[in-house]
Design an enzyme around this catalytic site. Structure first.
Site, PDB file in Angstrom:
ATOM      1  N   CYS A 109     -24.442 -17.845  12.435  1.00 18.11           N
ATOM      2  CA  CYS A 109     -23.147 -17.764  13.138  1.00 18.11           C
ATOM      3  C   CYS A 109     -23.216 -16.908  14.395  1.00 18.11           C
ATOM      4  O   CYS A 109     -22.264 -16.877  15.178  1.00 18.11           O
ATOM      5  CB  CYS A 109     -22.064 -17.251  12.198  1.00 18.11           C
ATOM      6  N   HIS A 129     -15.780 -13.993  15.592  1.00 10.98           N
ATOM      7  CA  HIS A 129     -16.244 -15.214  14.922  1.00 10.98           C
ATOM      8  C   HIS A 129     -15.208 -15.606  13.877  1.00 10.98           C
ATOM      9  O   HIS A 129     -14.693 -14.765  13.142  1.00 10.98           O
ATOM     10  CB  HIS A 129     -17.605 -14.923  14.269  1.00 10.98           C
ATOM     11  N   ASN A 165     -14.470 -22.731  10.026  1.00  2.17           N
ATOM     12  CA  ASN A 165     -15.637 -22.047  10.579  1.00  2.17           C
ATOM     13  C   ASN A 165     -16.589 -23.090  11.163  1.00  2.17           C
ATOM     14  O   ASN A 165     -17.242 -23.827  10.426  1.00  2.17           O
ATOM     15  CB  ASN A 165     -16.316 -21.243   9.461  1.00  2.17           C
TER      16      ASN A 165
HETATM   17  O1  UT7 Z   1     -19.714 -17.551   8.993  1.00  3.21           O
HETATM   18  C1  UT7 Z   1     -20.795 -17.098   8.256  1.00  3.21           C
HETATM   19  C2  UT7 Z   1     -20.445 -15.930   7.461  1.00  3.21           C
HETATM   20  N1  UT7 Z   1     -19.615 -16.311   6.363  1.00  3.21           N
HETATM   21  C3  UT7 Z   1     -18.552 -15.593   6.062  1.00  3.21           C
HETATM   22  O2  UT7 Z   1     -18.257 -14.639   6.752  1.00  3.21           O
HETATM   23  C4  UT7 Z   1     -17.782 -15.952   4.821  1.00  3.21           C
HETATM   24  C5  UT7 Z   1     -17.534 -14.719   3.988  1.00  3.21           C
HETATM   25  N2  UT7 Z   1     -16.925 -14.959   2.729  1.00  3.21           N
HETATM   26  C6  UT7 Z   1     -15.678 -15.483   2.551  1.00  3.21           C
HETATM   27  O3  UT7 Z   1     -15.029 -15.879   3.502  1.00  3.21           O
HETATM   28  C7  UT7 Z   1     -15.095 -15.469   1.173  1.00  3.21           C
HETATM   29  O4  UT7 Z   1     -15.924 -14.725   0.339  1.00  3.21           O
HETATM   30  C8  UT7 Z   1     -14.852 -16.876   0.555  1.00  3.21           C
HETATM   31  C9  UT7 Z   1     -13.741 -17.572   1.288  1.00  3.21           C
HETATM   32  C10 UT7 Z   1     -16.142 -17.680   0.619  1.00  3.21           C
HETATM   33  C11 UT7 Z   1     -14.436 -16.737  -0.906  1.00  3.21           C
HETATM   34  O5  UT7 Z   1     -13.283 -15.924  -0.999  1.00  3.21           O
HETATM   35  P1  UT7 Z   1     -13.260 -14.686  -1.983  1.00  3.21           P
HETATM   36  O6  UT7 Z   1     -11.912 -14.116  -1.902  1.00  3.21           O
HETATM   37  O7  UT7 Z   1     -14.408 -13.798  -1.633  1.00  3.21           O
HETATM   38  O8  UT7 Z   1     -13.438 -15.361  -3.371  1.00  3.21           O
HETATM   39  P2  UT7 Z   1     -14.579 -15.079  -4.471  1.00  3.21           P
HETATM   40  O9  UT7 Z   1     -15.859 -15.716  -4.060  1.00  3.21           O
HETATM   41  O10 UT7 Z   1     -14.563 -13.634  -4.792  1.00  3.21           O
HETATM   42  O11 UT7 Z   1     -13.974 -15.881  -5.683  1.00  3.21           O
HETATM   43  C12 UT7 Z   1     -12.722 -15.511  -6.306  1.00  3.21           C
HETATM   44  C13 UT7 Z   1     -12.334 -16.607  -7.269  1.00  3.21           C
HETATM   45  C14 UT7 Z   1     -13.473 -17.048  -8.179  1.00  3.21           C
HETATM   46  O12 UT7 Z   1     -12.933 -17.342  -9.437  1.00  3.21           O
HETATM   47  P3  UT7 Z   1     -13.057 -16.286 -10.637  1.00  3.21           P
HETATM   48  O13 UT7 Z   1     -14.542 -16.064 -10.824  1.00  3.21           O
HETATM   49  O14 UT7 Z   1     -12.346 -15.055 -10.173  1.00  3.21           O
HETATM   50  O15 UT7 Z   1     -12.406 -16.995 -11.766  1.00  3.21           O
HETATM   51  C15 UT7 Z   1     -13.947 -18.309  -7.521  1.00  3.21           C
HETATM   52  O16 UT7 Z   1     -14.554 -19.195  -8.433  1.00  3.21           O
HETATM   53  O17 UT7 Z   1     -11.931 -17.761  -6.539  1.00  3.21           O
HETATM   54  C16 UT7 Z   1     -12.660 -18.887  -6.993  1.00  3.21           C
HETATM   55  N3  UT7 Z   1     -12.838 -19.810  -5.879  1.00  3.21           N
HETATM   56  C17 UT7 Z   1     -11.941 -20.761  -5.585  1.00  3.21           C
HETATM   57  N4  UT7 Z   1     -10.770 -21.106  -6.149  1.00  3.21           N
HETATM   58  C18 UT7 Z   1     -10.089 -22.102  -5.589  1.00  3.21           C
HETATM   59  C19 UT7 Z   1     -13.861 -19.864  -4.984  1.00  3.21           C
HETATM   60  N5  UT7 Z   1     -13.627 -20.852  -4.110  1.00  3.21           N
HETATM   61  C20 UT7 Z   1     -12.455 -21.414  -4.451  1.00  3.21           C
HETATM   62  C21 UT7 Z   1     -11.700 -22.474  -3.925  1.00  3.21           C
HETATM   63  N6  UT7 Z   1     -10.516 -22.784  -4.526  1.00  3.21           N
HETATM   64  N7  UT7 Z   1     -12.086 -23.177  -2.846  1.00  3.21           N
END
Ligand code: UT7
Length: 326
Positions: free
Chosen positions: A113, A253, A283
């Site tokens: 990125c 970004h 993104n």
């Molecule tokens: O551009 C390159 C660099 N990339 C980034 O900067 C991205 C950085 N990361 C993020 O933007 C976030 O971490 C995400 C958007 C990818 C995920 O959001 P989060 O708030 O960090 O969620 P998480 O991974 O901590 O997951 C929380 C919960 C999980 O469920 P449990 O284990 O708590 O039951 C996931 O399975 O949310 C669940 N989950 C979803 N639920 C509904 C993960 N993705 C989804 C989804 N819809 N699409």
């Protein structure tokens, strides 16, 4: 002092929109979750039969047309991309040929990125050094070509698009003023594509095991993104005695609206000074920064100070101080 100034911006976004409602039909997710956790409402998808060069060509042509600059006056073309048209030759060569940049040399730059901000820095240095007169820096990514639409953790985030900037020399105190970049290869574990490179070339097994897609451990990346984007921007501003009040826009970004808000808060930028378009495009990796400049171009005035900042796979990150030139 000779510097490189951005003198035109072009963009290309595919017409097809992938909405949160569309994604609800593909994976176990919801419009509410996606908006609350990422700020994204829809992304653009290029579709089959076209690659990142197609979007890069359109964006570059638009930038040249806006400046009425013939393509054969371009000396250098850098395409920032993680989804090149081919492994080789460089997408930049395909773009140069298509737009008629006959005198230009060029190459692709891949730093996840951070590809665009790194490419902008290299091109600006080449102009400042007098090696190059005019350069095109293009960020173009067809992220849909490396996204697993069965993986809800990644498929809701990414979209396709391209943005291009034309760089020309100036003796005025505008343009690319300074930058600070960093990288930490230990971040590879948290954001990468497992197969398709020389370590694990494509095979029946790699396809069957779905290894040709973006792999991300989002929470790890999220934490680092907030901390490092804010820290490097702050260091760059401190170096030049700039405060948030001196900056017209923070240009982060577009990876996640919550990352942007947290970084902006650390730096003391109110949200009306932060460029945002993640809600419409998601993104787009190498294209997020030029797409922000494109969308906000009409609100920028000559002399405006901008701080561009990125964080991405690698890990790679950086900040660039740009003074708007028109
Ligand atoms: O551009 C390159 C660099 N990339 C980034 O900067 C991205 C950085 N990361 C993020 O933007 C976030 O971490 C995400 C958007 C990818 C995920 O959001 P989060 O708030 O960090 O969620 P998480 O991974 O901590 O997951 C929380 C919960 C999980 O469920 P449990 O284990 O708590 O039951 C996931 O399975 O949310 C669940 N989950 C979803 N639920 C509904 C993960 N993705 C989804 C989804 N819809 N699409």
């Amino acid at each position: 002092m000779r510097r490189a100034a951005i003198t035109a911006v072009g963009a290309y976004l595919p017409e097809k929109r992938l909405t949160n409602a569309d994604l609800e039909r593909l994976v176990d997710t919801s419009d509410e979750w996606i908006i609350e956790r990422t700020g994204i409402r829809e992304r653009r998808i290029l579709g089959r039969g076209k690659g990142s060069a197609y979007m890069a060509i359109k964006a570059a042509q638009q930038a040249l047309e806006k400046r009425r600059m013939p393509a054969d006056e371009i000396d250098l073309v850098i395409v920032a991309t993680v989804t090149p048209e081919h492994t080789f030759p460089a997408t930049a060569n395909i773009v140069s040929h298509a737009i008629g940049a006959r005198k230009a040399w060029g190459f692709d730059l891949e730093a996840a990125c951070s590809s665009f901000i790194y490419a902008l820095s290299i091109a600006a240095d080449s102009i400042a050094a007098g090696r190059v007169e005019r350069a095109l820096v293009i960020g173009s990514d067809k992220m849909s070509s490396i996204i697993d639409y069965r993986d809800r953790a990644t498929c809701v985030i990414f979209g396709d698009g391209a943005g291009a900037v034309l760089l020309e020399p100036t003796d005025e105190p505008v343009g690319v003023m300074d930058y600070m970049h960093q990288a930490d290869g230990s971040g590879c574990a948290y954001l990468h594509m497992k197969a398709g490179g020389s370590l694990l070339p494509p095979s029946v097994r790699t396809v069957r095991e779905r290894l040709h897609y973006v792999y991300q451990e989002g929470r790890q990346v999220f934490k680092q993104a907030v901390v490092q984007m804010a820290a490097v921007s702050e260091a760059l501003m401190q170096k030049h005695n700039l405060t948030a009040a001196d900056i017209a826009y923070f240009v982060p970004h577009q990876a996640n609206r919550r990352i942007i808000e947290a970084a902006a808060q650390r730096l003391g930028f109110p949200m009306d000074k932060v460029m945002l378009n993640i809600d419409r495009y998601g993104n787009t990796t190498s294209a997020t920064l030029p797409l922000c400049l494109y969308d906000y171009e009409g609100q920028l005035r000559k002399g405006d100070n901008l701080i561009l900042a990125t964080f991405g796979g690698g890990f790679t990150w950086g900040a660039l101080w740009l003074r708007w030139a028109y």
